[in-house]
Motif scaffolding. Structure first.
Motif, mmCIF file in Angstrom:
data_model
loop_
_atom_site.group_PDB
_atom_site.id
_atom_site.type_symbol
_atom_site.label_atom_id
_atom_site.label_comp_id
_atom_site.label_asym_id
_atom_site.label_seq_id
_atom_site.Cartn_x
_atom_site.Cartn_y
_atom_site.Cartn_z
ATOM 1 N N ILE A 10 1.226 -0.922 0.222
ATOM 2 C CA ILE A 10 -0.231 -0.377 0.015
ATOM 3 C C ILE A 10 0.693 1.511 -0.035
ATOM 4 O O ILE A 10 1.935 1.263 0.533
ATOM 5 N N PRO A 11 0.385 1.974 -0.091
ATOM 6 C CA PRO A 11 -0.505 2.960 -1.368
ATOM 7 C C PRO A 11 -0.792 1.625 -2.512
ATOM 8 O O PRO A 11 -0.324 1.590 -3.282
ATOM 9 N N SER A 12 -2.131 1.570 -3.413
ATOM 10 C CA SER A 12 -2.468 0.685 -3.901
ATOM 11 C C SER A 12 -3.690 1.407 -4.984
ATOM 12 O O SER A 12 -4.860 1.503 -4.277
ATOM 13 N N PHE A 13 -3.600 1.072 -5.874
ATOM 14 C CA PHE A 13 -5.036 1.245 -6.852
ATOM 15 C C PHE A 13 -5.227 0.544 -7.487
ATOM 16 O O PHE A 13 -5.067 -0.304 -8.323
ATOM 17 N N ILE A 14 -6.800 -0.051 -7.751
ATOM 18 C CA ILE A 14 -7.595 -0.922 -8.791
ATOM 19 C C ILE A 14 -8.580 -0.199 -9.386
ATOM 20 O O ILE A 14 -9.339 0.866 -8.895
ATOM 21 N N ILE A 15 -8.289 -0.346 -10.810
ATOM 22 C CA ILE A 15 -9.762 0.180 -11.671
ATOM 23 C C ILE A 15 -10.089 -1.231 -11.824
ATOM 24 O O ILE A 15 -10.005 -1.926 -12.619
ATOM 25 N N ILE A 16 -12.056 -0.696 -11.241
ATOM 26 C CA ILE A 16 -13.251 -1.615 -12.017
ATOM 27 C C ILE A 16 -13.647 -1.053 -12.825
ATOM 28 O O ILE A 16 -14.259 -0.143 -12.772
ATOM 29 N N GLU A 17 -14.361 -2.081 -13.828
ATOM 30 C CA GLU A 17 -15.409 -1.220 -14.239
ATOM 31 C C GLU A 17 -15.937 -2.539 -15.041
ATOM 32 O O GLU A 17 -15.786 -2.986 -15.179
ATOM 33 N N ASN A 18 -17.495 -2.079 -14.542
ATOM 34 C CA ASN A 18 -18.512 -3.048 -14.801
ATOM 35 C C ASN A 18 -18.380 -4.490 -14.191
ATOM 36 O O ASN A 18 -18.375 -5.474 -14.614
ATOM 37 N N GLY A 19 -17.452 -4.354 -12.811
ATOM 38 C CA GLY A 19 -17.827 -5.680 -11.903
ATOM 39 C C GLY A 19 -16.489 -6.517 -12.493
ATOM 40 O O GLY A 19 -15.709 -7.441 -11.899
ATOM 41 N N LYS A 20 -15.531 -5.709 -13.154
ATOM 42 C CA LYS A 20 -14.065 -6.497 -14.006
ATOM 43 C C LYS A 20 -12.944 -5.859 -13.789
ATOM 44 O O LYS A 20 -13.019 -4.368 -14.153
ATOM 45 N N GLU A 21 -11.631 -6.005 -13.089
ATOM 46 C CA GLU A 21 -11.083 -6.027 -13.398
ATOM 47 C C GLU A 21 -10.237 -5.134 -14.010
ATOM 48 O O GLU A 21 -9.258 -6.076 -15.304
ATOM 49 N N ILE A 22 -10.080 -4.129 -13.909
ATOM 50 C CA ILE A 22 -9.318 -3.305 -15.935
ATOM 51 C C ILE A 22 -7.463 -3.306 -15.486
ATOM 52 O O ILE A 22 -7.274 -2.473 -16.590
ATOM 53 N N GLU A 39 1.722 12.241 -10.361
ATOM 54 C CA GLU A 39 1.822 11.330 -11.594
ATOM 55 C C GLU A 39 1.493 10.675 -12.409
ATOM 56 O O GLU A 39 1.191 10.256 -12.780
ATOM 57 N N GLU A 40 2.495 9.876 -11.479
ATOM 58 C CA GLU A 40 2.872 8.140 -11.521
ATOM 59 C C GLU A 40 0.870 7.764 -11.278
ATOM 60 O O GLU A 40 0.420 6.519 -12.302
ATOM 61 N N VAL A 41 0.127 8.067 -10.836
ATOM 62 C CA VAL A 41 -1.180 8.071 -9.849
ATOM 63 C C VAL A 41 -1.891 8.199 -11.605
ATOM 64 O O VAL A 41 -2.956 7.256 -12.416
ATOM 65 N N GLU A 42 -1.795 9.805 -12.373
ATOM 66 C CA GLU A 42 -2.608 9.558 -13.396
ATOM 67 C C GLU A 42 -2.120 9.061 -14.647
ATOM 68 O O GLU A 42 -2.903 8.551 -15.066
ATOM 69 N N THR A 43 -0.638 9.131 -15.060
ATOM 70 C CA THR A 43 -0.119 8.098 -15.679
ATOM 71 C C THR A 43 -1.149 6.103 -15.605
ATOM 72 O O THR A 43 -1.276 6.069 -17.008
ATOM 73 N N PHE A 44 -0.732 5.997 -14.711
ATOM 74 C CA PHE A 44 -1.637 5.183 -14.241
ATOM 75 C C PHE A 44 -2.915 4.939 -14.485
ATOM 76 O O PHE A 44 -3.206 3.933 -15.691
ATOM 77 N N ILE A 45 -3.948 5.861 -14.553
ATOM 78 C CA ILE A 45 -5.414 5.710 -14.595
ATOM 79 C C ILE A 45 -5.170 5.677 -16.207
ATOM 80 O O ILE A 45 -5.947 5.106 -16.785
ATOM 81 N N ASN A 46 -4.546 6.719 -16.659
ATOM 82 C CA ASN A 46 -4.348 7.077 -18.858
ATOM 83 C C ASN A 46 -4.091 6.368 -18.903
ATOM 84 O O ASN A 46 -5.025 5.938 -19.962
ATOM 85 N N SER A 47 -3.235 4.980 -18.484
ATOM 86 C CA SER A 47 -2.659 3.771 -19.462
ATOM 87 C C SER A 47 -4.235 2.811 -19.675
ATOM 88 O O SER A 47 -4.141 2.310 -20.804
ATOM 89 N N VAL A 48 -4.726 3.087 -18.433
ATOM 90 C CA VAL A 48 -5.642 2.040 -18.334
ATOM 91 C C VAL A 48 -7.402 2.212 -19.085
ATOM 92 O O VAL A 48 -7.140 1.977 -20.030
#
Length: 111
Positions: free
Chosen positions: A75-87, A99-108
């Motif tokens: 931790i800290p960690s971030f997981i993106i879920i869309e309609n029940g599925k980890e993406i 900036e690292e979190v933004e880069t992660f989100i944008n890459s997904v």
């Protein structure tokens, strides 16, 4: 944190129920974690920047069974879920910058 709800705010035991529809970002942290405290002041900005996501805060120590199910070892960690599925996931023990979190989100999101 701005509008971020804790998992406990939902009043359910199953995180799948909360994330089965829509786009969600799980933020995993612990009260004793200095790297979590480092990124927390930037979370309202991230929430605003990525307002099309429902942000959910998970205290790892309070949700150890879910953390184990999802393999949250650092931790800290971030997981993106869309309609029940980890993406996407940014799960490690390293300190994270906005900036690292933004880069992660944008890459997904921009795949």
């Amino acid at each position: 944190m701005n509008n971020m709800k804790t998992f406990e705010d939902y009043g359910v035991k199953d995180w799948h129920e909360v994330t089965k529809e829509g786009k969600h970002i799980m933020f995993w942290h612990a009260d004793w974690c200095p790297d979590c405290k480092f990124i927390e002041p930037k979370l309202p900005e991230l929430e605003q920047e990525y307002s099309d996501f429902n942000w959910i805060s998970f205290n790892r120590d309070d949700n150890m069974e879910i953390a184990q199910e999802l393999g949250i070892m650092g931790i800290p960690s971030f997981i993106i879920i869309e309609n029940g599925k980890e993406i996407g996931r940014l799960v490690n023990k390293d300190r994270k910058t906005k900036e690292e979190v933004e880069t992660f989100i944008n890459s997904v999101v921009n795949k």
